[in-house]
Each structure stands twice: as C-alpha cells, then as structure tokens.
Design a protein around this motif. Structure first.
Motif, mmCIF file in Angstrom:
data_model
loop_
_atom_site.group_PDB
_atom_site.id
_atom_site.type_symbol
_atom_site.label_atom_id
_atom_site.label_comp_id
_atom_site.label_asym_id
_atom_site.label_seq_id
_atom_site.Cartn_x
_atom_site.Cartn_y
_atom_site.Cartn_z
ATOM 1 N N GLY A 173 0.815 -1.211 0.000
ATOM 2 C CA GLY A 173 0.000 0.000 0.000
ATOM 3 C C GLY A 173 0.845 1.256 0.000
ATOM 4 O O GLY A 173 2.005 1.269 -0.429
ATOM 5 N N ALA A 174 0.266 2.329 0.496
ATOM 6 C CA ALA A 174 0.935 3.618 0.552
ATOM 7 C C ALA A 174 0.346 4.414 1.713
ATOM 8 O O ALA A 174 -0.704 4.053 2.258
ATOM 9 C CB ALA A 174 0.757 4.373 -0.769
ATOM 10 N N PHE A 175 1.037 5.490 2.087
ATOM 11 C CA PHE A 175 0.538 6.337 3.172
ATOM 12 C C PHE A 175 1.082 7.748 2.997
ATOM 13 O O PHE A 175 2.061 7.974 2.277
ATOM 14 C CB PHE A 175 0.941 5.779 4.541
ATOM 15 N N ILE A 176 0.406 8.702 3.632
ATOM 16 C CA ILE A 176 0.937 10.055 3.723
ATOM 17 C C ILE A 176 1.212 10.344 5.194
ATOM 18 O O ILE A 176 0.615 9.719 6.082
ATOM 19 C CB ILE A 176 -0.027 11.103 3.138
ATOM 20 N N SER A 177 2.096 11.263 5.444
ATOM 21 C CA SER A 177 2.441 11.645 6.803
ATOM 22 C C SER A 177 1.811 13.005 7.113
ATOM 23 O O SER A 177 2.126 14.000 6.452
ATOM 24 C CB SER A 177 3.968 11.718 6.963
ATOM 25 N N LEU A 178 0.916 13.042 8.095
ATOM 26 C CA LEU A 178 0.301 14.303 8.524
ATOM 27 C C LEU A 178 1.239 14.996 9.504
ATOM 28 O O LEU A 178 1.663 14.396 10.490
ATOM 29 C CB LEU A 178 -1.053 14.036 9.182
ATOM 30 N N ARG A 179 1.541 16.262 9.240
ATOM 31 C CA ARG A 179 2.557 16.971 10.025
ATOM 32 C C ARG A 179 1.964 18.047 10.914
ATOM 33 O O ARG A 179 2.692 18.852 11.482
ATOM 34 C CB ARG A 179 3.594 17.553 9.069
ATOM 35 N N ASP A 180 0.647 18.058 10.982
ATOM 36 C CA ASP A 180 -0.071 18.948 11.893
ATOM 37 C C ASP A 180 -1.113 18.133 12.628
ATOM 38 O O ASP A 180 -1.628 17.145 12.093
ATOM 39 C CB ASP A 180 -0.786 20.068 11.122
ATOM 40 N N PRO A 181 -1.459 18.543 13.855
ATOM 41 C CA PRO A 181 -2.590 17.884 14.510
ATOM 42 C C PRO A 181 -3.888 18.202 13.780
ATOM 43 O O PRO A 181 -4.018 19.237 13.129
ATOM 44 C CB PRO A 181 -2.580 18.477 15.924
ATOM 45 N N MET A 182 -4.831 17.277 13.885
ATOM 46 C CA MET A 182 -6.124 17.490 13.246
ATOM 47 C C MET A 182 -6.817 18.697 13.878
ATOM 48 O O MET A 182 -6.956 18.772 15.104
ATOM 49 C CB MET A 182 -7.000 16.246 13.401
ATOM 50 N N PRO A 183 -7.271 19.650 13.064
ATOM 51 C CA PRO A 183 -7.832 20.873 13.634
ATOM 52 C C PRO A 183 -9.236 20.706 14.197
ATOM 53 O O PRO A 183 -9.617 21.424 15.133
ATOM 54 C CB PRO A 183 -7.836 21.843 12.446
ATOM 55 N N SER A 184 -10.039 19.780 13.637
ATOM 56 C CA SER A 184 -11.439 19.710 14.051
ATOM 57 C C SER A 184 -12.017 18.337 13.721
ATOM 58 O O SER A 184 -11.415 17.551 12.976
ATOM 59 C CB SER A 184 -12.259 20.791 13.340
ATOM 60 N N ARG A 185 -13.188 18.073 14.243
ATOM 61 C CA ARG A 185 -13.874 16.821 13.917
ATOM 62 C C ARG A 185 -14.282 16.805 12.451
ATOM 63 O O ARG A 185 -14.294 15.755 11.803
ATOM 64 C CB ARG A 185 -15.080 16.660 14.833
ATOM 65 N N LYS A 186 -14.618 17.952 11.914
ATOM 66 C CA LYS A 186 -14.951 18.044 10.491
ATOM 67 C C LYS A 186 -13.751 17.638 9.635
ATOM 68 O O LYS A 186 -13.887 16.857 8.678
ATOM 69 C CB LYS A 186 -15.373 19.471 10.144
ATOM 70 N N ALA A 187 -12.572 18.141 9.995
ATOM 71 C CA ALA A 187 -11.373 17.788 9.233
ATOM 72 C C ALA A 187 -11.066 16.300 9.357
ATOM 73 O O ALA A 187 -10.633 15.656 8.393
ATOM 74 C CB ALA A 187 -10.186 18.615 9.724
ATOM 75 N N LEU A 188 -11.285 15.724 10.541
ATOM 76 C CA LEU A 188 -11.054 14.291 10.732
ATOM 77 C C LEU A 188 -11.880 13.468 9.755
ATOM 78 O O LEU A 188 -11.368 12.551 9.098
ATOM 79 C CB LEU A 188 -11.419 13.895 12.167
ATOM 80 N N VAL A 189 -13.158 13.793 9.644
ATOM 81 C CA VAL A 189 -14.043 13.026 8.765
ATOM 82 C C VAL A 189 -13.674 13.251 7.308
ATOM 83 O O VAL A 189 -13.570 12.305 6.518
ATOM 84 C CB VAL A 189 -15.518 13.398 9.011
ATOM 85 N N GLU A 190 -13.465 14.513 6.928
ATOM 86 C CA GLU A 190 -13.192 14.817 5.523
ATOM 87 C C GLU A 190 -11.873 14.211 5.066
ATOM 88 O O GLU A 190 -11.788 13.635 3.974
ATOM 89 C CB GLU A 190 -13.192 16.325 5.303
#
Length: 478
Positions: A173-190
């Motif tokens: 497979g593949a993955f991306i690395s998130l370099r900021d904390p998730m800002p909101s629940r909306k961003a988590l879902v999207e």
C-alpha cells in the motif's frame, strides 16, 4: 511556556492573538503552555478558532480549545519543529514499488495467459499494463485524495510514500504523513473519508474493465496446485459482476484482481479503529466515544480470525500497535457539520459493500472419488470367470492414487484386478487423474469343483488419501 528571549512579551503577544477572536477573562501560564479562559459565540466559534489556529501556526504555535465545567479554555503550546521532507524518498519508493508490482503483474499475467516462460519482455509489459499501473493508480488516488483534503483543511501533509513488497501483490500500500494535529472533527471526517471515496472512484471503472476482460477469457481446468488460493468477491464486486456474467471456473484477469485489491484495501482502511481512515471518521463523528468502537473492532477482528480468516489476527495486532485510541482534534467542541456527515455516511456504505469476513482462502486438496459397479451380482458356471466392471470416478480437485484390494475368503477360488493391462493379483495401485474416470475389471475365477448354488461374497475396497470406499461383489454358481 518553553523558555524564550522575552517570555512576558511572548505571552502578551499570544494574549493579543486570542483576544482578536475571543474575550479573555483569565490567563494561566506554565512552563509548557499558556491557558486562557475565554468567552465564545456559539455561532462563530468554529470559524473564529480556525482563524486563530492559522494565525498562531504562522507564529510557531498550536492552540487547543476545550469546554469543561461550563467554561471554555484556549491552551497554546509551541509547534514542534518540522523536518523538511525529502522528495527523493518518495521518488525512490514509487520506483521500487513500480518494479515490485510489475514483477507481481508479470507473474499474474504469466499464470493467466499460460505463458511457457515467466521472464520475458512481453510478460513484463503486459503485467505492467494489466496489473501494476491499475493498482498504483488506485493506491495513488487514495493517498492523493487524503493529501488534497488535508491541504483543504489547513493540515500539512507529505506526498504519498509507497511500500514495495513481494508478489502476489508487489506492495503493502501507501501512506501520507500528517505533520499537523487534526484541527477539528470536520477535518477528521473529511480527511479520513476522502481517501477511500477517491480510491473507490478509480477502482470502479478498473473493476468493470477487469470483469469485461475476464468474461472474454476461457474457463480453466486441471487439478488444484499446491498453495492455490481463492479470493472472495466483495458484495459491490458481485453486483458489478452482474453486468458481465462469467462462466464457471473463469480465470480472473490481472486487471480484475487489481480492482479486487483496491476494494480490499478500501475495506481495511475503513475499519473504525485507531489511526486507520475509519478511525479518523469514527473520531470525527462520535468524538471521545469512538474509542469504544475501536476496542470492539479489534476484538471482532480477533474473533473473525478464528472463525473465518486467520489473517484478521495480523490486522488486529496492527490496529493495537498503531494505537486503539485517537488523538483529540484541536477543536473537539464543534460537530462535524453536514458535509462531513454525508461523507461519513458514504464511507459507512462503502465499508458495508466492500468488506467480507473471508477475503481469501487456501484451497484444500480434495481427494474424493466414487466407485461405480455395473453389476454387483453375477452368476457363472463351475470353472468359469465372473467379470465385474468397475468405474473409478475422480470427484475431487486433484490427482489421486487409489489402491484396489479384495477382502473375503476366496479359497479355493482366485481373484485378480485389471486396469487396461494384464490382470494382476491385488492389491493394485491405480492413478486417478483429476476429472477423469478409470475403468477397472475385477476377475473372480470359480474353481472346477464348485457346486451349483455355491456363492461367495467379496468386498472390493478402494483406498485413497483420507478416504476408503467399499462395494460388495457376489458370485453365484449355477
């Protein structure tokens, strides 16, 4: 706060930044953080906090907003320094994964086409076109969808890292690395739902192409090879298959297999646990209660590993190692919103139509066979020969060796067995090929001094791997 050249000025700077969006009525300063008690406007809180987050991000800080005990607080910490991403790593990995999936495609195409030689330019090129490129397109679209959703929500993310692996898949497979904390629940879902939904949009046409190409092939025959594996079509794949009805025992085209992998990867990512895409979605939709769903998912995978597919145990261990709980977003107060809820609901539907309890299974060798006796009761004269015509029918999925023996008191008579050659005394070994029938003759020689009315019962025993079939034979002297 962490030490700085002018801590007082720094705290005042942060106070001014927060006051721009929220009235402050108390400030607490510690070595690691500044916490400000604020008043918020429910109608604009989400938008105000997002603006504050962007302002502080440029200054090297990260804010959190929480609601506890009837009060709202904004806590600010320093943003950890980010290491610059080295694009050469991404490039090397994508090239390596292209080569490993190309080799996997070459193996798949060679098996599918029945090529005499594996290592040929033709097999390599057709493996790339039929398997490697479709699979990389599915995985790449999945991860790039995460990437662009992250950018849209103001979250720094790396470009995809592909993971090369050995055949039959050629990649993990593949993955991306998130370099900021998730800002909101909306961003988590999207961000969580964008990958599976984007990957699905590419997998669907590839599946249709693969099913069409499969329908143009020919049914395969022959015994099951050792280590052969069956894959189970997902409900969505079965629905698409109605557009291209397949004959029984059709060989799956490599492109169709690439689509199957795409559906499988989608289902795995949508498991509502920990750091998986489904875990992001669950955290965004359910908040802190998502941890209970994560625990239940890990437990269910363990149960499924004993009931259906042992590979689920590996995924359960992976979920546990990555963490069953999910970090809380910076703004855990605001709900996900209508758009994110719709994406979450769509992801749930996709999971329901792409998950199967037994995605793949090893094919066990089946050595079953049947013994058919044309006439089990024969009458002969003294000194004559009773000839029984026997058919051994291979009803299994592999070649088998059957041993024929005769049991019972034949003396003073005698018995022999023939399978296309000279009769020999039992036991006799008979090679019973897959999907074949072997005709055997059992000869019982009656003695010259046999009397009218004499009879003998003989038991024909056919023994194969794990199976014994018996048939009774009777000779009557007339």
């Amino acid at each position: 706060m962490m030490p700085s050249q002018d801590p007082v000025a720094e705290v005042e700077q942060l106070r001014s930044a927060v006051a721009k969006y929220f009235p402050i009525y108390d400030v607490n300063v510690s070595h690691r953080a500044v916490t400000m008690m604020v008043n918020v406007s429910p109608d604009t809180m989400e938008e105000d906090f997002d603006r504050l987050r962007i302002d502080l991000k440029e200054k090297g800080f990260i804010p959190y907003i929480r609601y506890k005990g009837g009060e709202h607080s904004v806590t600010i910490v320093r943003r950890p320094p980010l290491r610059r991403s080295n694009l050469w790593i991404n490039r090397v990995l994508v090239v390596a994964t292209f080569l490993t999936t190309a080799i996997a495609g070459m193996v798949l195409w060679s098996d599918y086409s029945g090529a005499a030689s594996l290592w040929s330019v033709e097999n390599f090129l057709l493996g790339v076109v039929s398997f490697s490129l479709p699979l990389l397109l599915i995985l790449g679209t999945h991860e790039l969808s995460h990437y662009y959703a992250s950018k849209k929500n103001g979250v720094e993310a790396s470009l995809p890292y592909f993971i090369p692996f050995i055949p039959p898949l050629g990649t993990m497979g593949a993955f991306i690395s998130l370099r900021d904390p998730m800002p909101s629940r909306k961003a988590l879902v999207e961000i969580g739902a964008s990958g599976p939904l984007g990957g699905l949009a590419v997998t669907l046409p590839i599946a249709l192409i693969g099913l069409y190409l499969t329908s143009q092939g020919t049914p395969v025959s022959g015994p099951v090879e050792e280590g052969a594996m069956y894959i189970m079509f997902q409900p969505l794949y079965m629905l698409l298959g109605l557009l291209f009805p397949l004959q029984e025992n059709m060989a799956l085209h490599p492109t169709a297999f690439a689509a199957w992998v795409g559906f499988f990867v989608t289902a795995i990512n949508l498991l509502p646990a920990g750091q998986l895409d489904g875990g992001h979605i669950a955290q965004g939709m359910l908040g802190d209660k998502a941890k209970y769903l994560s625990y239940a998912t890990a437990g269910l995978l363990i149960v499924l590993s004993f009931m259906f597919y042992s590979g689920w145990l590996l995924f359960a261990m992976l979920v546990v190692l990555l963490g069953l709980t999910h970090p809380t977003p910076l703004n855990d107060i605001s709900g996900p919103g209508p758009r994110a809820k719709a994406m979450g609901a769509a992801a749930l539907v996709v999971f329901a139509v792409t998950f199967v309890p037994t995605p793949m299974m090893l094919v066990s060798p089946d050595h079953s066979f049947d013994v058919i006796v044309e006439d089990s009761n024969i009458t002969v004269a003294p000194g004559g020969v009773a000839e029984f015509n026997i058919s051994l029918v291979n009803t299994g999925n592999v070649d088998s060796e059957i041993t024929i023996t005769l049991e019972g008191n034949l003396w003073p008579w005698s018995g022999s067995v023939a399978a296309g050659g000279e009769p020999t005394s039992p036991p006799m070994a008979v090679d019973l090929a897959y999907n074949s029938t072997v005709h055997v003759k059992v000869l019982l020689m009656v003695s010259d001094d046999a009397q009218e009315g004499d009879l003998k019962d003989v038991m024909l025993k056919a023994s194969g791997p794990g199976l014994v079939v018996e048939r009774g034979l009777r000779v009557t002297v007339a």
